[in-house]
Design an enzyme around this catalytic site. Structure first.
Site, PDB file in Angstrom:
ATOM      1  N   ASN A  35       0.820  -1.209   0.000  1.00 42.76           N
ATOM      2  CA  ASN A  35       0.000   0.000   0.000  1.00 42.76           C
ATOM      3  C   ASN A  35       0.851   1.254   0.000  1.00 42.76           C
ATOM      4  O   ASN A  35       1.784   1.388   0.783  1.00 42.76           O
ATOM      5  CB  ASN A  35      -0.950   0.004   1.196  1.00 42.76           C
ATOM      6  CG  ASN A  35      -1.921  -1.164   1.145  1.00 42.76           C
ATOM      7  OD1 ASN A  35      -1.961  -1.981   2.053  1.00 42.76           O
ATOM      8  ND2 ASN A  35      -2.682  -1.267   0.078  1.00 42.76           N
ATOM      9  N   ASP A  90      -5.473  -2.613  10.045  1.00 41.53           N
ATOM     10  CA  ASP A  90      -5.540  -1.198   9.688  1.00 41.53           C
ATOM     11  C   ASP A  90      -6.939  -0.671  10.005  1.00 41.53           C
ATOM     12  O   ASP A  90      -7.483   0.167   9.299  1.00 41.53           O
ATOM     13  CB  ASP A  90      -5.185  -0.963   8.222  1.00 41.53           C
ATOM     14  CG  ASP A  90      -4.966   0.525   7.898  1.00 41.53           C
ATOM     15  OD1 ASP A  90      -4.385   1.238   8.730  1.00 41.53           O
ATOM     16  OD2 ASP A  90      -5.399   0.967   6.816  1.00 41.53           O
ATOM     17  N   ALA A 124      -9.743   4.876   2.717  1.00 41.44           N
ATOM     18  CA  ALA A 124      -9.207   5.573   3.895  1.00 41.44           C
ATOM     19  C   ALA A 124      -8.724   4.633   4.984  1.00 41.44           C
ATOM     20  O   ALA A 124      -8.070   5.062   5.919  1.00 41.44           O
ATOM     21  CB  ALA A 124     -10.276   6.505   4.464  1.00 41.44           C
TER      22      ALA A 124
END
Length: 198
Positions: A35, A90, A124
């Site tokens: 990422n 996350d 997000a």
């Protein structure tokens, strides 16, 4: 690194050569493998390539099936082994709440679906919980329960120097989760005592 800090590589467009320099200087961790990193290329492997090939670096991977495709997770684990991969969530404030609901992240509104998204559609963060990460590793990505447990618990604890955590051992902390045959949480134990949080 020389002062005892754990240096992590991530969210970077570093080249392969720059990443190798960082590893040589003592970086031993990778944040959110794949990422916000330059894509792996066969002519310029970049930060991803340096992380995948280094036995010195342990890599976090967001295992929600959105941030990283299951095939990429399998490839990373094939390259590094479960002993050097840490399954992470996350997770945002939207973790565990129903799709369509909203939450806040850094003062900004996020909408919950398969992950958390800003109003403009930007990814997000995740809405994953750790039990669902474990289930994703086993059911969707095809890892054994032993390998999934290692990536969710043993490897992170070892890499972070958390003695007595991440393994069922004599004298260990005994933070445990009991799952049913469908990998749903049945019971949790904190320091060996049943938790009322489930």
């Amino acid at each position: 690194a020389q002062h005892g800090h754990r240096v992590s590589l991530g969210h970077s467009g570093a080249t392969y050569a720059q990443a190798r320099e960082a590893i040589a200087a003592g970086a031993r961790h990778a944040t959110h493998l794949f990422n916000r990193m330059a894509p792996f290329g066969h002519r310029e492997p970049g930060l991803v390539g340096a992380i995948l090939e280094s036995d010195l670096v342990a890599a976090e991977i967001i295992c929600d099936g959105v941030h990283v495709h299951p095939a990429a997770v399998r490839a990373a684990v094939s390259a590094k082994g479960p002993a050097k991969v840490m399954a992470i969530t996350d997770g945002t404030a939207g973790s565990g709440i129903p799709a369509g609901q909203t939450a806040r992240l850094g003062g900004r509104r996020i909408t919950i679906s398969d992950a958390a998204y800003l109003n403009d559609g930007t990814l997000a963060g995740s809405v994953l919980t750790m039990d669902r990460a474990f289930a994703m590793l086993v059911k969707t990505m095809g890892f054994s329960m032993v390998a999934a447990a290692q990536m969710c618990s043993t490897t992170p604890a070892r890499e972070l120097g958390l003695d007595g955590f991440g393994a069922i051992i004599q004298g260990g902390v005994a933070d445990l989760v009991v799952l049913d045959a469908n990998l749903q949480v049945v019971e949790t134990y904190i320091a060996g005592a049943p938790s009322m949080g489930v």
